[in-house]
Enzyme design. Structure first.
Site, PDB file in Angstrom:
ATOM      1  N   ARG A 198       0.846  -1.187   0.000  1.00 41.78           N
ATOM      2  CA  ARG A 198       0.000   0.000   0.000  1.00 41.78           C
ATOM      3  C   ARG A 198       0.887   1.244   0.000  1.00 41.78           C
ATOM      4  NH1 ARG A 198      -1.900  -3.670   3.821  1.00 41.78           N
ATOM      5  NH2 ARG A 198      -4.020  -4.447   3.448  1.00 41.78           N
ATOM      6  N   LYS A 205      -1.602  -2.229   7.577  1.00 44.09           N
ATOM      7  CA  LYS A 205      -3.022  -2.093   7.901  1.00 44.09           C
ATOM      8  C   LYS A 205      -3.393  -3.089   8.992  1.00 44.09           C
ATOM      9  CE  LYS A 205      -7.555  -1.813   5.707  1.00 44.09           C
ATOM     10  NZ  LYS A 205      -8.303  -1.937   4.434  1.00 44.09           N
ATOM     11  N   HIS A 232      -3.087   2.406  -5.455  1.00 43.93           N
ATOM     12  CA  HIS A 232      -3.669   1.098  -5.170  1.00 43.93           C
ATOM     13  C   HIS A 232      -3.799   0.239  -6.426  1.00 43.93           C
ATOM     14  CE1 HIS A 232      -4.780  -0.623  -1.370  1.00 43.93           C
ATOM     15  NE2 HIS A 232      -5.801  -1.274  -1.916  1.00 43.93           N
ATOM     16  N   ARG A 264      -1.028  -2.225  -6.555  1.00 42.18           N
ATOM     17  CA  ARG A 264      -1.238  -3.364  -5.645  1.00 42.18           C
ATOM     18  C   ARG A 264      -2.221  -4.357  -6.279  1.00 42.18           C
ATOM     19  NH1 ARG A 264      -1.202  -4.954  -0.097  1.00 42.18           N
ATOM     20  NH2 ARG A 264      -3.241  -5.543   0.720  1.00 42.18           N
ATOM     21  N   HIS A 313      -3.800  -9.832   3.630  1.00 39.13           N
ATOM     22  CA  HIS A 313      -5.251  -9.889   3.776  1.00 39.13           C
ATOM     23  C   HIS A 313      -5.631 -10.817   4.917  1.00 39.13           C
ATOM     24  CE1 HIS A 313      -6.282  -8.604  -0.636  1.00 39.13           C
ATOM     25  NE2 HIS A 313      -6.063  -7.587   0.161  1.00 39.13           N
ATOM     26  N   TYR A 338      -9.628 -11.045  -6.933  1.00 40.70           N
ATOM     27  CA  TYR A 338      -8.740 -10.867  -8.084  1.00 40.70           C
ATOM     28  C   TYR A 338      -8.915 -11.956  -9.135  1.00 40.70           C
ATOM     29  CZ  TYR A 338      -6.565  -7.345  -5.190  1.00 40.70           C
ATOM     30  OH  TYR A 338      -6.365  -6.235  -4.410  1.00 40.70           O
TER      31      TYR A 338
END
Length: 288
Positions: free
Chosen positions: A136, A161, A232, A235, A258, A267
């Protein structure tokens, strides 16, 4: 003249600090409560459940998006549950479904053109990290020189995150790119010993996310990429291109940091190389 902080506001601030909420989260929660108080025309702790229902309707009429509504509800939930101890008042405020959109992805050619079009070696290296390791924007600017572990070929991401540390991949090509940037920056006195990998104008400070976003927009214009480009998108492209290379989706989940596999599974819907490999049942029909 600075306005005095009310005891109620101070109590909420203390409640958030006790739980070590991020500064941005604290500011957002205070904004939501202040917005409610403005709607009511009186202190927010005097609100009734019907007041909160009408407030949500007011936000909808003001054009708030589903995401903005849900974030507001989360902030008010904290206020009424934690600060004023009246969780029952939130019974008539309802989170709303958020439309799930497919992420935009660059082709490999577009990613190469975008990185090559960056205005300086620093920004080319920063964009290379975002695409080459799937970081990120906040994680890119938070890297320090000591986070590059060439022995284990990993990048250490501190407090990404969710306030979690993790390791990201460091490919040979990315390592070469970072070494070239480090040599240039060290020669010009832009990187301090053990300092930020991507320093701002003052080497003591890291590069800002806003500066990085401006740089990628300028690079996208120069590369003549028509898609809506942001940090983003690199990414997203990293994850999609790995999936198209048949990398296990659970490995990609780990690399991206994640928490949930279904977030990474999104994805699979934009990995067009995989779609092209599928044979349509129409193609298997025998002529009648």
């Amino acid at each position: 003249m600075t306005q005095a902080i009310t005891p109620l506001r101070q109590r909420m601030i203390d409640d958030m600090r006790m739980r070590k909420l991020a500064p941005k989260t604290q500011s957002a929660y205070l904004l939501h409560v202040r917005r409610l108080a403005a709607f009511l025309g009186r202190p927010p702790d005097t609100a009734t459940s019907e007041d909160l229902r009408l407030f949500q309707l007011h936000l909808v009429e003001q054009g708030f998006t589903s995401s903005a509504l849900n974030v507001t509800i989360t902030g008010l939930k904290f206020f009424f549950e934690v600060t004023v101890h009246h969780p029952e008042l939130m019974a008539r405020m309802h989170p709303v479904p958020v439309p799930r959109k497919l992420p935009q992805v660059l082709s490999r050619d577009e990613a190469a053109r975008l990185i090559a079009s960056a205005c300086s070696p620093k920004y080319r290296a920063a964009l290379s990290v975002a695409y080459g390791a799937g970081l990120r924007a906040s994680e890119v600017v938070g890297l320090k020189v000591t986070d590059v572990d060439s022995g284990r070929m990993v990048l250490r991401v501190e407090q990404g995150k969710g306030h979690k540390d993790r390791y990201a991949m460091l490919s040979p090509a990315l390592l070469d790119c970072l070494r070239a940037w480090w040599r240039t920056a060290r020669a010009e006195g832009k990187i301090l010993h053990g300092g930020w990998l991507f320093p701002g104008q003052n080497p003591v400070d890291p590069l800002g996310v806003r500066q990085l976003n401006r740089a990628i927009h300028a690079a996208a214009d120069l590369a003549r990429i028509d898609k809506h480009v942001s940090m983003h998108i690199l990414r997203h492209s990293f994850a999609t291109h790995l999936l198209e290379q048949k990398v296990d989706i659970r490995v990609i989940q780990t690399l991206l940091g994640h928490k949930r596999l279904d977030t990474t599974a999104l994805y699979a819907q934009v990995a067009t190389d995989l779609l092209r490999e599928v044979i349509s049942p129409l193609d298997t029909l025998q002529p009648a």
